[in-house]
Design an enzyme around this catalytic site. Structure first.
Site, mmCIF file in Angstrom:
data_model
loop_
_atom_site.group_PDB
_atom_site.id
_atom_site.type_symbol
_atom_site.label_atom_id
_atom_site.label_comp_id
_atom_site.label_asym_id
_atom_site.label_seq_id
_atom_site.Cartn_x
_atom_site.Cartn_y
_atom_site.Cartn_z
ATOM 1 N N GLY A 277 27.408 18.224 29.292
ATOM 2 C CA GLY A 277 27.448 17.912 28.327
ATOM 3 C C GLY A 277 27.240 19.079 27.332
ATOM 4 N N GLY B 251 25.802 20.270 23.223
ATOM 5 C CA GLY B 251 24.222 20.108 21.955
ATOM 6 C C GLY B 251 25.204 21.774 21.062
ATOM 7 N N GLY B 252 23.825 21.168 20.398
ATOM 8 C CA GLY B 252 23.811 21.850 18.829
ATOM 9 C C GLY B 252 23.695 23.872 19.348
ATOM 10 N N VAL C 15 25.543 22.224 28.776
ATOM 11 C CA VAL C 15 25.204 21.793 29.955
ATOM 12 C C VAL C 15 26.239 21.782 31.158
ATOM 13 C CG1 VAL C 15 23.476 20.367 31.392
ATOM 14 C CG2 VAL C 15 22.801 20.950 28.961
ATOM 15 N N LYS D 87 21.682 24.692 31.644
ATOM 16 C CA LYS D 87 21.333 25.068 30.461
ATOM 17 C C LYS D 87 22.531 26.444 29.700
ATOM 18 C CE LYS D 87 19.796 23.374 26.115
ATOM 19 N NZ LYS D 87 19.389 23.061 25.277
ATOM 20 N N ASP E 108 12.770 16.089 19.275
ATOM 21 C CA ASP E 108 14.172 15.406 19.950
ATOM 22 C C ASP E 108 14.395 13.980 20.393
ATOM 23 O OD1 ASP E 108 17.083 15.470 18.907
ATOM 24 O OD2 ASP E 108 17.288 17.148 20.844
#
Length: 543
Positions: free
Chosen positions: A23, A25-26, A30, A45, A140
């Protein structure tokens, strides 16, 4: 096929080899990785390269690692390692292969049952209260950041936006405005989040679990944020009319626009929601119990689901001589007890200890459990312990207690059941030992094809020795006529019940004087005894 990322195949920290991309994200990306020394899978990560060049983002990444390292809770992901190299920073965590809560919601194609919601909600709330008590707000919170462990536990992850509280206020600068728009509380959007901002996010998650959609969707992110600040979402009863006003009230308080109008703690939120579950959802006066003879066709379309009956009866209250229900667990443990006493018992049965059946199954297989109960004929006093897998860790003692008491253990087999830790648990090993010496009877029931999942667990031998039901070990879903499959399962279970009855009666007679010996009851035949059926009386209040 595994998705490859730009760093797939590279080595990190001289001991981790990055494999598939999990995955992005901003702030971080990961990867699944392999630990060369420990020979195990990990999740890593990595701070995005362009952000690594900025000191503020490197410090935030380090703060995330330090924050999670201070938290030690069974529902919070832990940190295995952290490192900074010349061109990147990385954070190492356990690889959790069970997916996320978002995957569960997507798989359901709709809403979740109230018991399943309570099961998930409890774990999130305990994790949040633990973090809040240590001065950490997540900021979050969303289904994507709730991982599902092999044993069914939820794990709160991704503390990249987490901040510390000081004297009740969240510390931070411009980063306080970052978040996931659908889940951001009004004060978070304004740049002034606080502890109750996590409660708002949790309210959005509850909304999703209740109705299968977000409060606001389909609009640009800016519009979503504006609506979170200024508008109330559609009533959940618009999409799920059977929900009570109490459910809407609890949800409304969690989604209040002002932080001081929300629940003070996640635990308070949880208590309010669980309080709804223990109240009757149907009026007792509008339930009736009747017998359906074998030559009558059961009207199953109008029969109330047993799960609804469970919720409708007050704990410990006797509704009739035919059906007595007593709650021994709640939504937290998902163990309930149902005691059935036939109306016309002979003297031998009336003095006999009830037969105890412990039935375990996955959440997804509840409908199969209902069908099995519909086909069984209750011709002896019986206590049915019902257990959904998985259970929360601190309820294992309750499951073990009632499992150990059981005369018959039903294991409803499916891939979801076998993927859990339950088949390899210490409890199952113990119960299989009792089965091997004849102290209990373990019966696996094949619900759905589970080829490839059987190997290595202690119950696999039962399938190999043809002790599983249906009698040909063929999964119920493979039958063209499932009704015949459930009849076969019922016959197999009742043969074991009859054997247990005879053992009990023989034991009782050996303790009695010769002139007081009691005759054995006739062996019940499937569909020859009354079936128990629950019906609801039509009423506007029940619509």
């Amino acid at each position: 096929m595994a998705e490859q990322g730009p760093l797939s195949g590279q080595k990190v920290g001289d001991k981790y080899v990055l494999t598939e991309l999990l995955g992005e994200g901003g702030f971080g990306i990961v990867y699944k990785a392999y630990h060369l020394h420990l020979q195990r899978q990990q999740a890593i990560k990595i701070l995005i390269e362009r952000l690594f060049q900025k000191k503020a983002f490197r410090e935030r990444f380090l703060r995330e690692a330090q924050t999670v390292a201070t938290l030690d809770h069974p529902n919070i992901i832990h940190i295995d390692d952290f490192g900074i190299e010349s061109t990147q920073a990385y954070l190492v965590m356990p690889f959790i292969k069970g997916g996320t809560l978002q995957d569960v919601l997507r798989k359901q194609h709709g809403f979740l049952g109230l018991e399943q919601i309570a099961f998930y909600l409890e774990q999130i709330c305990t994790a949040l209260d633990y973090a809040h008590a240590r001065g950490v707000v997540h900021l979050d919170l969303k289904p994507h950041n709730l991982l599902i462990h092999d044993d069914g536990r939820l794990l709160l992850a991704d503390f990249g936006l987490a901040h510390l509280m000081k004297q009740g206020k969240v510390e931070g600068g411009s980063s306080l405005r970052f978040g996931s728009p659908h889940y951001m509380a009004p004060e978070h959007i304004r740049g002034n989040p606080e502890r109750q901002s996590d409660i708002f996010s949790l309210g959005v998650i509850l909304y999703q679990m209740l109705v299968g959609r977000l409060p606001f969707q389909g609009a640009p992110m800016e519009a979503i944020m504006f609506k979170n600040v200024t508008e109330w979402p559609p009533s959940p009863r618009t999409f799920r009319p059977e929900l009570s006003q109490e459910v809407e009230n609890v949800l409304g308080k969690a989604l209040a626009k002002r932080a001081d109008q929300r629940y003070v703690t996640a635990g308070e939120f949880l208590t309010a929601f669980k309080g709804i579950l223990v109240r009757p959802t149907l009026s007792l006066e509008r339930l009736k119990v009747k017998e359906v003879r074998a030559n009558e066709k059961p009207d199953r379309e109008n029969a109330a689901p047993l799960t609804e009956l469970i919720r409708s009866l007050d704990p410990g209250r006797e509704e009739s001589a035919t059906l007595r229900h007593k709650v021994v667990g709640d939504a937290k443990g998902h163990i309930w007890q149902k005691q059935l006493e036939p109306q016309h018992l002979g003297q031998s049965l009336a003095t006999m200890e009830p037969i105890k059946i412990f039935c375990s199954y996955a959440f997804e297989d509840e409908k199969f459990r209902d069908e099995i109960l519909q086909h069984l004929n209750w011709s002896s006093p019986t206590i049915w312990y019902d257990c959904k897998i998985p259970l929360k860790t601190d309820w294992f003692y309750l499951r073990e207690k009632y499992l150990d008491e059981a005369h018959i253990v039903l294991l409803l087999i499916s891939p979801d059941f076998l993927r859990s830790n339950y088949p390899n648990s210490l409890e199952i090993h113990r119960i299989m030992e009792k089965h091997s010496v004849g102290k209990t009877s373990v019966i696996p029931v094949n619900l759905r094809p589970a080829y490839g999942y059987w190997g290595g667990n202690p119950i696999s031998g039962l399938l190999d020795s043809h002790q599983a039901l249906p009698t040909n070990a063929r999964p119920i879903t493979d039958y063209p006529d499932r009704n015949r499959a459930f009849e076969d399962v019922a016959q197999g279970i009742q043969r074991v019940i009859q054997r247990v009855m005879q053992d009990h009666l023989n034991s009782t007679q050996q303790k009695m004087q010769p002139d007081k010996l009691l005759p054995l009851p006739p062996e019940p035949k499937v569909n020859s005894q009354p079936l128990l059926k629950i019906e609801t009386i039509s009423s506007p209040d029940l619509a």
